[in-house]
Design a protein around this motif. Structure first.
Motif, short mmCIF file in Angstrom:
data_model
loop_
_atom_site.label_atom_id
_atom_site.label_comp_id
_atom_site.label_asym_id
_atom_site.label_seq_id
_atom_site.Cartn_x
_atom_site.Cartn_y
_atom_site.Cartn_z
N MET A 1 0.67 -1.29 -0.02
CA MET A 1 -0.33 0.23 0.06
C MET A 1 0.91 1.04 -0.21
N GLU A 2 0.46 2.54 -0.72
CA GLU A 2 0.91 3.28 -0.67
C GLU A 2 -0.14 4.44 0.02
N ASP A 3 0.58 5.27 0.58
CA ASP A 3 -0.48 5.85 1.36
C ASP A 3 0.15 7.65 1.05
N ARG A 4 -0.36 8.32 0.43
CA ARG A 4 0.50 9.15 0.18
C ARG A 4 -0.77 10.54 0.80
N ARG A 5 -1.90 10.17 1.44
CA ARG A 5 -2.34 11.36 1.80
C ARG A 5 -2.38 12.74 2.68
N ALA A 49 -0.07 25.45 -1.64
CA ALA A 49 0.22 24.08 -0.49
C ALA A 49 1.35 24.00 -0.35
N GLY A 50 1.81 21.95 -0.57
CA GLY A 50 2.64 21.62 -0.02
C GLY A 50 2.72 21.21 1.29
N GLY A 51 4.06 20.07 1.69
CA GLY A 51 4.73 20.36 2.85
C GLY A 51 3.57 18.65 3.88
N GLU A 52 3.58 18.66 4.77
CA GLU A 52 2.81 17.30 5.52
C GLU A 52 1.77 17.84 5.67
N VAL A 53 0.77 16.39 5.26
CA VAL A 53 -0.94 17.36 5.76
C VAL A 53 -0.87 16.26 6.82
N GLU A 54 -1.70 16.48 7.98
CA GLU A 54 -2.44 15.60 9.33
C GLU A 54 -3.30 15.42 8.91
N LEU A 55 -3.33 13.43 9.32
CA LEU A 55 -4.91 12.82 8.84
C LEU A 55 -5.26 13.21 10.38
N PRO A 91 -2.25 -6.42 -6.80
CA PRO A 91 -1.53 -4.95 -6.95
C PRO A 91 -1.64 -4.09 -5.82
N THR A 92 -1.43 -2.63 -6.63
CA THR A 92 -0.31 -2.12 -5.06
C THR A 92 -2.07 -0.94 -5.23
N LEU A 93 -1.98 -0.53 -3.73
CA LEU A 93 -3.71 0.25 -3.31
C LEU A 93 -2.66 1.32 -2.79
N VAL A 94 -3.02 2.96 -3.72
CA VAL A 94 -2.38 4.21 -3.55
C VAL A 94 -3.91 5.03 -2.55
N LEU A 95 -3.79 5.27 -1.22
CA LEU A 95 -4.45 6.27 -0.57
C LEU A 95 -3.71 7.83 -0.98
N PHE A 96 -5.02 8.46 -1.35
CA PHE A 96 -5.09 9.88 -1.36
C PHE A 96 -5.82 10.70 -1.20
N LYS A 97 -5.70 12.38 -1.09
CA LYS A 97 -6.74 13.26 -1.11
C LYS A 97 -6.06 14.20 -2.03
N ASP A 98 -7.78 14.92 -1.96
CA ASP A 98 -7.95 15.83 -3.15
C ASP A 98 -7.49 15.11 -5.07
N GLN A 99 -6.25 14.92 -5.34
CA GLN A 99 -5.76 14.55 -6.67
C GLN A 99 -4.44 13.82 -6.41
N VAL A 100 -4.45 13.25 -7.38
CA VAL A 100 -3.48 12.06 -8.06
C VAL A 100 -2.27 11.77 -9.04
N LYS A 121 -2.22 -0.62 -10.38
CA LYS A 121 -2.47 0.38 -8.69
C LYS A 121 -4.26 0.93 -8.89
N VAL A 122 -4.30 0.58 -7.74
CA VAL A 122 -6.25 0.82 -7.53
C VAL A 122 -6.12 2.01 -6.69
N TYR A 123 -6.50 3.07 -6.80
CA TYR A 123 -6.53 4.64 -6.96
C TYR A 123 -7.72 4.69 -5.60
N LEU A 124 -7.47 5.45 -4.40
CA LEU A 124 -8.89 5.27 -3.39
C LEU A 124 -8.67 6.97 -2.74
N ASP A 125 -9.19 7.83 -2.68
CA ASP A 125 -9.77 8.94 -2.23
C ASP A 125 -10.40 8.45 -1.21
#
Length: 272
Positions: A1-5, A49-55, A91-100, A121-125
């Protein structure tokens, strides 16, 4: 899994129901929502924007749930492929926020969850689940599991060669004609989602009271006819590319009840 959020970005589509409705309408009218979303993604986000986003705690919980379902799909499909004498390429799961940025191009949360065959890869916000509950009336964990299983179903189709066949057809036929094949592809992914959940239930006893109703509600809510009625008040069957609510529900239910891959060849039947 890739967590890009947690990774901030400098460009983002303006999110919300407006983008979702526009993308749905473009797709249902036979256009290319991906092109619209790619163009919109080039617009800078307000204030930079930029920097780390807190979940948030809700986002963390959603990510953990999706990861668990995704792991279940790996176990089930690995077993089913082995029974058929094949190897399941995970496959790989990619979690994202807003855009990827995916192997299929730039996409926003407005596209909803999607599978990209180019990078497998499966992409999911995970914010999609809130929209599924609030705007489409399909809440619940099992509804979310159905969504994940459906996208993994597209990966299974890719491994079995269906995706390449559809790409070849798309190059030969007009868009309206291709929509018929697109419906078959989506209904088969619904069937595969049902098959996966059937075997996950046998393996892990995951289904609780009300779960099946949740998944059925989700399948019904994202039928082309239901979405068209919601967005513009009438339907145009010739623009359907995912199937009607009745069709999606029926093929998902068939997979869930039988668990038999041999009953899911939507390309060899006229009775969708």
């Amino acid at each position: 899994m890739e967590d890009r959020r947690t990774s901030g970005g400098g460009a983002v589509v303006g999110g919300g129901i407006g983008v979702i409705v526009i993308a749905i309408i473009i797709g249902l009218l036979g256009g290319n929502p991906q092109q619209f979303l790619q163009q919109a993604a080039q617009q800078p986000a307000p204030g930079g924007a930029g920097g780390e986003v807190e979940l948030t705690p809700q986002e963390i919980e959603a990510g953990e749930f999706v990861s668990t379902v995704f792991a279940d799909t790996e176990d089930v499909w690995t077993d089913l492929f082995a029974q058929a004498g094949r190897e399941y390429k995970k496959p790989t799961l990619v979690l994202f926020k807003d855009q990827v940025n995916s192997g299929c191009g730039m996409a926003s949360s407005g596209t909803g969850p999607f599978y990209c065959p180019a990078d497998e890869k499966v992409y999911l916000d995970t914010s999609f689940f809130g929209q599924l509950a609030r705007q489409l009336g399909a809440p619940g964990d099992f509804a979310q599991a159905y969504v994940v299983a459906h996208e993994v179903g597209h990966h299974v189709q890719n491994l079995l060669g269906y995706t390449d066949q559809l790409d070849q057809i798309r190059q030969r036929v007009p868009e309206v004609e291709y929509n018929k094949y697109s419906v078959k592809l989506e209904l088969q992914a619904d069937f595969f989602a049902g098959v996966m959940l059937h075997h996950a239930e046998k393996k892990y006893r995951i289904i609780e009271d009300g779960d099946i109703e949740e998944a059925m509600t989700a399948a019904r809510a994202i039928g082309d006819d239901t979405l068209q009625k919601r967005s513009r008040g009438y339907v145009q069957p010739e623009t359907f590319n995912h199937g009607t609510s009745e069709q999606r529900l029926r093929w998902f239910t068939k997979g869930l009840q039988t668990g038999d891959l041999n009953q899911g060849d939507t390309f060899q039947t006229d009775q969708l």
